[in-house]
Design a protein around this motif. Sequence first.
Motif, PDB file in Angstrom:
ATOM      1  N   THR A 213       0.858  -1.179   0.000  1.00  0.00           N
ATOM      2  CA  THR A 213       0.000   0.000   0.000  1.00  0.00           C
ATOM      3  C   THR A 213       0.897   1.233   0.000  1.00  0.00           C
ATOM      4  N   LYS A 215       2.482   4.396   0.977  1.00  0.00           N
ATOM      5  CA  LYS A 215       2.550   5.042   2.288  1.00  0.00           C
ATOM      6  C   LYS A 215       2.224   6.530   2.195  1.00  0.00           C
ATOM      7  N   GLY A 231      -2.350   5.619  -0.328  1.00  0.00           N
ATOM      8  CA  GLY A 231      -3.282   4.605   0.139  1.00  0.00           C
ATOM      9  C   GLY A 231      -3.682   3.583  -0.906  1.00  0.00           C
ATOM     10  N   ASN A 232      -3.289   3.794  -2.174  1.00  0.00           N
ATOM     11  CA  ASN A 232      -3.599   2.798  -3.209  1.00  0.00           C
ATOM     12  C   ASN A 232      -2.955   1.455  -2.872  1.00  0.00           C
ATOM     13  N   TYR A 233      -3.717   0.391  -3.073  1.00  0.00           N
ATOM     14  CA  TYR A 233      -3.212  -0.952  -2.802  1.00  0.00           C
ATOM     15  C   TYR A 233      -2.828  -1.626  -4.117  1.00  0.00           C
TER      16      TYR A 233
END
Length: 270
Positions: A213, A215, A231-233
């Motif tokens: 993810t 940071k 926040g993108n996974y």
Amino acid sequence: CKTAKRFFKQCDELSVSYPSVMAMRPPNPNGWIQKTEGGSGGGHIKSLLNIQANQVNAQVHQAESIYYQKLQLGKSISCLFIASEHGAQVIGFSEQWLDSNDDEPFRYGGAVSHAGISEQAITRFTNYVVNLAQAIGLVGINSCDAICDGNDVYVLEINPRLSATMDLYAGYLLMEKHVAACQHTISASGIELNNTCPVSNAHQVIYANRPLTVKDDIIWPEWVCDLPKIGNYFSVGMPICTVVAEAETAALAKSLVHERAAALNDKLLN
């Protein structure tokens, strides 16, 4: 362009060299790869040695777009060109490389402009592109991928669309030339390709080699583009971003982009 049977028949008619192609699975898989018509990014290419016969047979029944090609050793080169009804003109030759993993051994890794190939290969590749573009009726900016082995050129495919290597030639102001060629307001032979940035440019795709993810405290270097959101996974194998570099020569630009990619991978994983 994207139908193997028709494209390679056109190559035969124009005496364009290409690695051997078969519609049916070769009896001896050694040295052969499986491809899917219209595939991109290299993810669709598989080594036949790594595919079980029953899996291949099932895929053939499900997808008639699968074909087989002899693996040709050499340097992977992409020719970016612009075409019109009056002919075609080469913009540049870029060397491409792989970022392989177990599931995708031929996954696209990156490219560098102003690739070093012989004058004989340049002449041969240019003639292939000009003749194919005219015979097929291409317009605007397209690309042709091939393997160069010394002075020999083996065409793999033509991509009748804007290529990922376009950004390596940003100094040429290509988009307006593409539109002009597509609207038939200027012929390819009449387009001046005055490069205002004669350096070599490189880019490399960064893929997730483990789930991660992004940071919230990450600071992206100025040489990173296609940035994800905080926040993108990303699951394993997903593209995260692109690293870019420029230098006086293709060798220096390629070395620099590899160094930056390694540094960014460390930054993302730690």
